[in-house]
Design a protein around this motif. Structure first.
Motif, PDB file in Angstrom:
ATOM      1  N   LEU A 157      34.354  27.379  39.107  1.00 29.43           N
ATOM      2  CA  LEU A 157      35.207  26.457  39.848  1.00 29.43           C
ATOM      3  C   LEU A 157      35.437  27.056  41.229  1.00 29.43           C
ATOM      4  N   ASP A 158      34.464  26.841  42.101  1.00 31.38           N
ATOM      5  CA  ASP A 158      34.476  27.523  43.385  1.00 31.38           C
ATOM      6  C   ASP A 158      34.519  26.564  44.574  1.00 31.38           C
TER       7      ASP A 158
ATOM      8  N   GLN B 128      30.041  32.695  37.492  1.00 28.95           N
ATOM      9  CA  GLN B 128      28.785  32.415  38.192  1.00 28.95           C
ATOM     10  C   GLN B 128      27.596  33.018  37.447  1.00 28.95           C
ATOM     11  N   ALA B 129      27.759  34.254  36.990  1.00 27.31           N
ATOM     12  CA  ALA B 129      26.674  34.910  36.251  1.00 27.31           C
ATOM     13  C   ALA B 129      26.417  34.185  34.927  1.00 27.31           C
TER      14      ALA B 129
ATOM     15  N   SER C 109      43.039  37.850  34.098  1.00 26.23           N
ATOM     16  CA  SER C 109      41.693  37.281  34.098  1.00 26.23           C
ATOM     17  C   SER C 109      41.591  36.234  32.995  1.00 26.23           C
ATOM     18  N   ILE C 110      40.599  35.387  33.104  1.00 26.70           N
ATOM     19  CA  ILE C 110      40.386  34.366  32.082  1.00 26.70           C
ATOM     20  C   ILE C 110      40.037  35.017  30.742  1.00 26.70           C
ATOM     21  N   SER C 111      39.290  36.117  30.782  1.00 27.68           N
ATOM     22  CA  SER C 111      38.944  36.782  29.518  1.00 27.68           C
ATOM     23  C   SER C 111      40.195  37.390  28.868  1.00 27.68           C
TER      24      SER C 111
ATOM     25  N   ASP D 290      36.721  37.086  37.653  1.00 28.82           N
ATOM     26  CA  ASP D 290      36.442  35.861  36.900  1.00 28.82           C
ATOM     27  C   ASP D 290      35.378  34.994  37.554  1.00 28.82           C
ATOM     28  N   LEU D 291      35.435  34.881  38.873  1.00 26.58           N
ATOM     29  CA  LEU D 291      34.480  34.018  39.557  1.00 26.58           C
ATOM     30  C   LEU D 291      33.062  34.561  39.394  1.00 26.58           C
TER      31      LEU D 291
END
Length: 177
Positions: free
Chosen positions: A77-78, A65-66, A156-158, A60-61
């Protein structure tokens, strides 16, 4: 085709997933020499290759980011807060953000009505902007809570979005496909 440098994002992905460059390249069906160029920052990553990488490793991160780099979507959100606080602690922080926003809510409602009747002056716009910025602070903390709990669930968020989409469509928050 759009291309961007993803060196630091790929470095973080390798560490988080505990995979080697060769493993991620293989899973993504990208030649190792090309992937190595991506991780060194000497080659920009085409958007379709970033999608291949994310689909192969499901992070997810990295996806966030991409998405931010290619499309200007919400930045990942890092920050330290999302790394070290538990969902309960994040919920407390979110409550504090809500209190700050609520302090501005009545003025914002009045300004929204006023904006339909006459142009807002600079002070009005500044007050309305402060309200919306407090709202954004609250949303970012809420998203940190969601990501934190999804991590605990191993989702995952997806995956969460796909699972929840029928509900959002039924409530008319979003259109169906």
């Amino acid at each position: 085709m759009m291309r961007v440098t993803l060196k630091s994002e790929l470095d973080g992905l390798i560490v988080r997933k505990k995979l080697s460059q060769k493993e991620i390249a293989s899973l993504s069906k990208i030649p190792f020499s090309t992937f190595n160029g991506y991780t060194k920052g000497t080659q920009e990553v085409p958007v379709n290759k970033a999608v291949d990488i994310n689909n192969a490793v499901g992070d997810d991160l990295f996806g966030s980011q991409a998405g931010n780099k290619y499309l200007g979507t919400l930045k990942a959100l890092d920050g330290k807060v999302s790394e070290v606080l538990t969902p309960t602690e994040l919920d407390f922080l979110q409550d504090q953000e809500t209190i700050q926003r609520e302090e501005r809510r009545e003025r914002a409602k009045a300004l929204l009505i006023k904006s339909k009747l006459e142009p807002l002056n600079d002070k009005d716009k500044e007050d309305l902007e402060r309200y919306v910025m407090e709202f954004l602070d609250e949303i970012v903390v809420e998203l940190s809570i969601v990501f934190s709990i999804l991590k605990i669930l191993g989702m995952s968020i997806s995956e969460a979005f796909k699972k929840r989409m029928p509900h959002w469509v039924s409530k008319k928050y979003m259109k169906g496909e």
